[in-house]
Design a protein around this motif. Structure first.
Motif, PDB file in Angstrom:
ATOM      1  N   ASN A 463       1.051  -0.772  -0.229  1.00 29.97           N
ATOM      2  CA  ASN A 463       0.054  -0.055   0.139  1.00 29.97           C
ATOM      3  C   ASN A 463       0.582   1.274   0.109  1.00 29.97           C
ATOM      4  N   GLU A 464       1.846   1.192   0.772  1.00 24.66           N
ATOM      5  CA  GLU A 464       2.980   2.589   0.563  1.00 24.66           C
ATOM      6  C   GLU A 464       3.955   2.323  -0.601  1.00 24.66           C
ATOM      7  N   LYS A 465       3.621   1.425  -1.652  1.00 19.72           N
ATOM      8  CA  LYS A 465       4.414   1.743  -2.679  1.00 19.72           C
ATOM      9  C   LYS A 465       2.981   2.168  -3.711  1.00 19.72           C
ATOM     10  N   GLN A 466       1.893   1.269  -3.537  1.00 17.28           N
ATOM     11  CA  GLN A 466       1.301   2.356  -4.351  1.00 17.28           C
ATOM     12  C   GLN A 466       0.990   3.753  -4.142  1.00 17.28           C
ATOM     13  N   LYS A 467       0.985   3.987  -2.584  1.00 14.92           N
ATOM     14  CA  LYS A 467       1.022   5.280  -2.519  1.00 14.92           C
ATOM     15  C   LYS A 467       2.078   5.887  -3.082  1.00 14.92           C
ATOM     16  N   GLN A 468       3.388   6.441  -2.885  1.00 15.10           N
ATOM     17  CA  GLN A 468       3.824   6.528  -3.406  1.00 15.10           C
ATOM     18  C   GLN A 468       3.275   6.829  -5.018  1.00 15.10           C
ATOM     19  N   TYR A 469       3.499   5.390  -5.683  1.00 15.34           N
ATOM     20  CA  TYR A 469       3.432   5.696  -6.958  1.00 15.34           C
ATOM     21  C   TYR A 469       1.952   6.562  -7.517  1.00 15.34           C
ATOM     22  N   GLU A 470       1.073   6.995  -6.787  1.00 19.63           N
ATOM     23  CA  GLU A 470       0.086   7.699  -7.398  1.00 19.63           C
ATOM     24  C   GLU A 470       1.149   9.181  -6.938  1.00 19.63           C
ATOM     25  N   ARG A 471       1.840   9.621  -6.025  1.00 23.73           N
ATOM     26  CA  ARG A 471       1.743  10.886  -5.465  1.00 23.73           C
ATOM     27  C   ARG A 471       2.930  11.121  -6.852  1.00 23.73           C
ATOM     28  N   GLU A 472       3.153  10.357  -7.869  1.00 29.23           N
ATOM     29  CA  GLU A 472       4.343  10.056  -8.904  1.00 29.23           C
ATOM     30  C   GLU A 472       3.709  10.468  -9.649  1.00 29.23           C
ATOM     31  N   TRP A 473       2.304   9.651  -9.812  1.00 28.22           N
ATOM     32  CA  TRP A 473       1.645  10.049 -11.101  1.00 28.22           C
ATOM     33  C   TRP A 473       1.713  11.002 -11.169  1.00 28.22           C
ATOM     34  N   PHE A 474       0.749  11.577 -10.054  1.00 26.07           N
ATOM     35  CA  PHE A 474      -0.223  13.112  -9.800  1.00 26.07           C
ATOM     36  C   PHE A 474       0.548  14.097 -10.691  1.00 26.07           C
ATOM     37  N   LYS A 475       2.498  13.773 -10.022  1.00 24.47           N
ATOM     38  CA  LYS A 475       3.906  15.211 -10.076  1.00 24.47           C
ATOM     39  C   LYS A 475       3.895  14.996 -11.744  1.00 24.47           C
ATOM     40  N   GLN A 476       4.075  14.259 -12.183  1.00 29.95           N
ATOM     41  CA  GLN A 476       4.546  13.749 -13.305  1.00 29.95           C
ATOM     42  C   GLN A 476       3.226  14.734 -14.382  1.00 29.95           C
ATOM     43  N   ARG A 477       2.037  15.674 -13.924  1.00 31.30           N
ATOM     44  CA  ARG A 477       0.252  15.550 -14.492  1.00 31.30           C
ATOM     45  C   ARG A 477       0.271  16.765 -14.351  1.00 31.30           C
ATOM     46  N   ASP A 478       1.096  17.761 -13.257  1.00 29.39           N
ATOM     47  CA  ASP A 478       1.482  18.118 -12.836  1.00 29.39           C
ATOM     48  C   ASP A 478       0.600  18.999 -12.118  1.00 29.39           C
ATOM     49  N   LEU A 479      -0.578  17.832 -11.618  1.00 31.41           N
ATOM     50  CA  LEU A 479      -2.031  17.735 -10.979  1.00 31.41           C
ATOM     51  C   LEU A 479      -1.594  17.748  -8.905  1.00 31.41           C
ATOM     52  N   PRO A 480      -2.305  18.887  -8.216  1.00 36.05           N
ATOM     53  CA  PRO A 480      -1.982  19.452  -7.345  1.00 36.05           C
ATOM     54  C   PRO A 480      -2.761  18.374  -6.384  1.00 36.05           C
ATOM     55  N   TYR A 481      -3.052  16.696  -6.544  1.00 33.37           N
ATOM     56  CA  TYR A 481      -2.741  15.972  -5.877  1.00 33.37           C
ATOM     57  C   TYR A 481      -1.678  14.961  -5.305  1.00 33.37           C
ATOM     58  N   GLN A 482      -2.230  14.188  -4.108  1.00 34.06           N
ATOM     59  CA  GLN A 482      -0.786  13.590  -3.679  1.00 34.06           C
ATOM     60  C   GLN A 482      -2.074  11.837  -3.298  1.00 34.06           C
ATOM     61  N   SER A 483      -3.320  11.138  -3.656  1.00 35.16           N
ATOM     62  CA  SER A 483      -3.687  10.337  -3.933  1.00 35.16           C
ATOM     63  C   SER A 483      -4.547  10.869  -4.333  1.00 35.16           C
ATOM     64  N   LYS A 484      -5.395   9.303  -4.985  1.00 34.00           N
ATOM     65  CA  LYS A 484      -6.136   9.249  -5.786  1.00 34.00           C
ATOM     66  C   LYS A 484      -7.641   9.214  -4.907  1.00 34.00           C
ATOM     67  N   ALA A 485      -7.776   9.170  -3.945  1.00 34.48           N
ATOM     68  CA  ALA A 485      -8.956   9.586  -2.769  1.00 34.48           C
ATOM     69  C   ALA A 485      -9.091  11.211  -2.530  1.00 34.48           C
ATOM     70  N   GLU A 486      -7.469  11.341  -2.503  1.00 37.09           N
ATOM     71  CA  GLU A 486      -7.607  13.736  -2.634  1.00 37.09           C
ATOM     72  C   GLU A 486      -7.666  13.181  -3.672  1.00 37.09           C
ATOM     73  N   ALA A 487      -8.347  13.258  -4.880  1.00 31.29           N
ATOM     74  CA  ALA A 487      -8.498  13.709  -6.423  1.00 31.29           C
ATOM     75  C   ALA A 487      -9.976  13.617  -5.822  1.00 31.29           C
ATOM     76  N   LYS A 488     -10.127  12.190  -5.870  1.00 31.38           N
ATOM     77  CA  LYS A 488     -12.062  12.231  -6.057  1.00 31.38           C
ATOM     78  C   LYS A 488     -12.739  12.818  -5.281  1.00 31.38           C
ATOM     79  N   LYS A 489     -12.207  12.870  -4.031  1.00 24.09           N
ATOM     80  CA  LYS A 489     -12.580  14.290  -3.114  1.00 24.09           C
ATOM     81  C   LYS A 489     -12.761  15.564  -3.308  1.00 24.09           C
ATOM     82  N   ALA A 490     -12.089  15.814  -4.540  1.00 26.35           N
ATOM     83  CA  ALA A 490     -11.937  17.399  -4.524  1.00 26.35           C
ATOM     84  C   ALA A 490     -12.866  17.372  -6.000  1.00 26.35           C
ATOM     85  N   GLY A 491     -13.479  15.549  -6.640  1.00 25.66           N
ATOM     86  CA  GLY A 491     -14.124  16.186  -7.265  1.00 25.66           C
ATOM     87  C   GLY A 491     -13.720  16.531  -9.318  1.00 25.66           C
TER      88      GLY A 491
END
Length: 954
Positions: A463-491
């Motif tokens: 799960n920690e690896k999954q979270k790390q990969y999610e942070r990297e995914w959003f960072k590569q796309r210059d999106l202001p989220y740290q996790s998929k859950a956070e992005a969903k909550k922000a709409g």
């Protein structure tokens, strides 16, 4: 016969009768025997001295049922595809002959010129009808066809057929009227085929008057007199105590018990009756006889199928059965509790546990299951199971069509099934009972939780690896989220969310799948230590959870909703519902038509159980006494304890069966009373050898007369338990959670696949006193059976086992002589003997005492002439060998490595499983710890434990 030209059937003769045995609602009846009738007949067409004519009677009573049973499946308007255009459903179409035969198919008045007779006589190669030899007509049936043709092949209409049938048919009428389909009304069957449906006989004065011994012997001796066969003498006391000890306890007697019985000054009958009474009071009696019952009901600690989920609370049902036999619970009450315990008293934990019977079969609902199909599979399974277990009627045959041989129409099948239509699954709170054994839970739970925590740690790392990969995914796309859950909550928009898991390597994908599946398994298995009942309730059908886990009972199970409506399923297909039916019972059982079952949501199973447990039910008592008899004598009075129908073996002593059934019900349905009656008979106490073996072989080659007692090999559990017992290692505790004995490591650590991943490895309990409990307490996994048990014919748990097989195969030799467990038992036995006698170092006299004690322990008798000397010689030879050998301490694996292909990437990954049990595993006495003297004696012990005298009961 005359040869006739014929057209070729374009479909080919071999295909003509492929469906000839399809049953379409007709049955062969009993007609006057014609065993002495000549092979041909010169009677002229139409010859008859009275009305109806002989030809009409032949047609109505014999030919018409034959045509329907053997021919209409391929040669009638009812056939899916008529073969050869040869239609036998009317006289006109039959005389037309179809494509192949024309006007020579049937020549009225001349059977010899009729090709139909040649076919059924199987005289024409390639045109034998029916094509399967096993389905060929009997000589009498061929005669019936021949005579009917010679009488002009008359074809009276249905009304005339019914009149003839009602007046002239011999046999047993089984009425299934009262709303059932018309073809089932007032059918007649061969009396021997429907014997179990006839009322139990209660008058035995002709057999018992003037007989002053055990009534069982009155019936057995009558059969012997008819055969003019003398009975074997009674067995000696040493043989009898071993026989009865294994029968009632599944354990051998101790040397002291053998001596006491052998020296009992009372008459043989009195001493033996006292022995039976003593053994029936042992708590081990319930263990032995519960094991027989668990074979029938298919007890297991896992669900089977793809995931083979463990059933953490099923063991409470196993212990309920043990208690019931020990308490001599009346069998009629035993029936009611298992079928309807939750309806009888939902506040009584015992009743909830008892109803677990309804869930003993294999069952699973996964993400790929269709809920409606899964539900129907259980309904079909429980309908057939209740029919076999309590009524000896396999009902699955009626799921798609009326029974071909027994008076059970499809309508009866679905009426019977409707009794379970409102039955739903649940695991509910049920407080511990004072009688339940809760010892060992803490030790077992500790190791279980260690595996659970280790798996959670693995999942956390992923799960920690999954979270790390999610942070990297959003960072590569210059999106202001740290996790998929956070992005969903922000709409966040869908395109701004990662799809699926972001794990990258086959190793990560594979480990994540294993850890996620194990979280579900381990979490649910912790229920084993909680006061829960694996049971049922009445309510509306709802989709069960997918995968393993506790099925909870809804807060309002009886909330008013539309009741499930049972319908006759066309072809057994759940998606082809037909005519609706109400709850009911088997109509052919006396009183079946008059038995009313409630149509309400609750109470159906109670009323069904009351009907089954009624002393007037012609099946129930017969079935149970036949089961008990079969375990005492190796075969039932009726040879198939689960099948009292036409295809089962008929009773060899039907009146004895009825007397035992009457005795059973009139004595409070007491199983222990029945044991006493059967075992105190001379038939049970006879020797296993006959004074005139050639006469016995000639008159009774299949040993059905009970002139001798049939020896039997110990069953798998009895072999293991007896070895533990004589070695002194057996832990005699009663009840409790399942245990895991040692299993050969090659089998235990074999990768076992469950859906999409590996199952956890089999590991034993760490302490010998836990591992060495009786075999009934061993964890029974449907997907991973104990090799030793399977080798010695322990049945699987998918289907009801009416009677265990007794094979003799080479792997049994290897299992007994080479198995690690058996070597451990032999070494433990050697240790016990040397400890009890002061050790072999005391000299030759002491060695002789050791061997004499060994013979008494293993064989339960005194040594024979020369036997001790031969064994001493073997001991010395083994000592010479053992003095040359060296044994290292065994090494136990603490990890096991698995390799598989990850289904996400198609590439291999590796998984290392930790085996915590072996970190502080306490082995039994090992060979490296034993002196050469003790190891040599163990080699001698192993020989005796492999001998027929130990493995068989005579």
């Amino acid at each position: 016969m005359k040869k006739h030209a014929r057209k070729q059937n374009p479909a080919g003769p071999a295909r003509w009768w492929l469906a000839a045995m399809v049953a379409v609602g007709a049955w062969t009846v009993v007609v006057p025997a014609r065993a002495d009738e000549p092979a041909d007949s010169n009677r002229q067409p139409g010859a008859s001295d009275r009305e109806p004519s002989a030809g009409e009677k032949r047609f109505a009573l014999e030919v018409r049922p034959l045509l329907r049973e053997k021919c209409f499946g391929c040669h009638s308007s009812e056939a899916d595809e008529m073969q050869g255009e040869f239609d036998l459903s009317s006289r006109e179409s039959m005389l037309g002959g179809g494509d192949a035969y024309g006007d020579v198919a049937v020549v009225p008045g001349d059977a010899a010129a009729s090709y139909l007779l040649a076919m059924v006589r199987r005289e024409e190669p390639g045109y034998e009808m029916p094509p399967k030899e096993a389905e060929a007509l009997s000589q009498e049936e061929v005669w019936a066809v021949r005579d009917w043709i010679n009488h002009g092949a008359p074809w009276p209409d249905e009304e005339r057929v019914a009149e003839i049938y009602a007046e002239y048919a011999e046999g047993v009428r089984v009425s299934t009227s009262g709303g059932l389909s018309e073809p089932w009304t007032n059918r007649k069957y061969k009396p021997e085929d429907v014997w179990a449906f006839q009322p139990i006989e209660r008058d035995f004065a002709d057999r018992l008057d003037g007989h002053d011994g055990n009534p069982v012997d009155a019936f057995i001796d009558h059969g012997l007199e008819q055969r003019q066969l003398e009975a074997a003498p009674l067995a000696d006391r040493r043989t009898l105590i071993r026989r009865v000890s294994f029968d009632l306890l599944g354990l051998p007697p101790t040397p002291e018990q053998v001596r006491q019985f052998a020296e009992d000054p009372r008459p043989n009958d009195v001493a033996f009756a006292a022995l039976v009474d003593r053994l029936l009071e042992s708590p081990h009696y319930g263990e032995q006889w519960a094991r027989h019952w668990l074979d029938v009901v298919r007890y297991a600690d896992s669900s089977g199928f793809a995931n083979d989920w463990e059933r953490p609370n099923a063991w409470r049902y196993r212990d309920y059965v043990i208690r019931s036999f020990n308490e001599d619970k009346p069998y009629d009450r035993f029936i009611r509790e298992q079928i309807a315990g939750d309806e009888i008293d939902r506040d009584d934990p015992e009743m909830l546990i008892a109803a677990g019977f309804l869930r003993m079969g294999p069952w699973e609902h996964t993400g790929m299951s269709v809920a409606k199909v899964t539900r129907q599979q259980w309904l079909d399974d429980i309908t057939d199971t209740v029919g076999q277990v309590f009524l000896a009627q396999p009902l699955q045959c009626c799921r798609c069509h009326d029974h071909k041989f027994d008076p059970i129409p499809t309508r009866d099948y679905y009426r019977f099934q409707a009794n379970f239509a409102t039955t739903q699954f649940a695991t509910v709170a049920a407080e511990w009972l004072a009688e339940e054994n809760l010892r060992g839970m803490e030790e077992d739970r500790r190791y279980h939780e260690m595996r659970h925590r280790w798996n959670e740690q693995s999942l956390q790392r992923l799960n920690e690896k999954q979270k790390q990969y999610e942070r990297e995914w959003f960072k590569q796309r210059d999106l202001p989220y740290q996790s998929k859950a956070e992005a969903k909550k922000a709409g966040a928009a869908a395109e701004d969310l990662p799809s699926g898991k972001l794990l990258r390597t086959p190793q990560e994908f594979g480990l994540e799948r294993i850890a996620r599946k194990w979280r579900q398994r381990f979490g649910w298995e912790l229920d084993r230590y909680e006061p829960l009942a694996f049971t049922v309730y009445n309510g509306s059908t709802r989709e069960p959870p997918r995968g393993g886990g506790r099925i909870k009972m809804p807060k309002a199970p009886l909330k008013p909703t539309e009741l499930p409506q049972t319908t006759i399923l066309t072809g057994g297909d759940v998606f082809s519902p037909g005519e609706p039916v109400d709850p009911g019972v088997l109509s052919a059982v006396p009183g079946g038509l008059e038995t009313a079952i409630t149509g309400k949501r609750g109470g159906r199973r109670t009323e069904l159980a009351n009907w089954i447990a009624n002393a007037e039910n012609s099946l129930t008592a017969r079935v149970m006494v036949n089961r008990i008899w079969s375990h005492h004598f190796g075969r039932g009075i009726a040879g198939n304890p689960n099948n009292f129908g036409a295809t089962g073996e008929k009773p060899t002593h039907p009146r004895l069966l009825d007397w035992l059934a009457t005795e059973f019900t009139e004595n409070g349905w007491s199983v222990k009373h029945l044991h006493r009656v059967i075992m105190n008979s001379r038939a049970y106490r006879r020797a296993s050898t006959h004074p005139n073996p050639q006469r016995l072989a000639d008159v009774d080659p299949n040993r059905r007369s009970y002139a001798v007692f049939l020896p039997r090999r110990l069953e798998a559990e009895e072999i293991r338990d007896a070895m533990l017992f004589v070695s002194g290692d057996l832990n005699p505790e009663i009840g409790g959670i399942p245990v895991r004995p040692d299993m050969n490591l090659e089998a235990a650590l074999q990768p076992r696949m469950i859906m999409g991943t590996f199952a956890p490895s089999y590991v034993p309990n760490p302490k010998p006193q836990t591992r060495n409990r009786r075999s009934i307490y061993i964890t029974r996994l449907r997907g991973q059976r104990m090799p030793f048990m399977e080798t010695f014919n322990q049945p699987g748990s998918s289907t009801s086992c009416e009677r265990r097989d007794q094979s003799n195969i080479t792997p049994q030799v290897f299992a007994l002589m080479n198995g690690r467990d058996n070597h451990d038992r032999a070494l433990a036995l050697a240790h016990r003997l040397l400890e009890a006698t002061g050790g072999a170092e005391q000299g030759e006299t002491n060695r002789r005492a050791v061997v004499e004690r060994l013979i008494r322990l293993v064989y339960g008798r005194e040594p024979l002439a020369g036997e001790v000397d031969a064994m001493l010689q073997h001991w010395r030879r083994m000592l010479t060998r053992q003095q040359q050998l060296h044994f290292d301490p065994p090494e136990w694996p603490t990890t096991v490595v698995r390799e598989a292909i990850d289904e996400n990437t198609g590439k291999p990954f590796r998984f290392t499983e930790k085996l915590f049990v072996y970190e502080d595993y306490q082995a039994d006495l090992a060979r490296h710890e034993a002196s050469p003297e003790k190891r040599a004696l163990s080699d001698l012990c192993l020989v005796l434990l492999n001998s027929n005298e130990f493995i068989y009961v005579y």
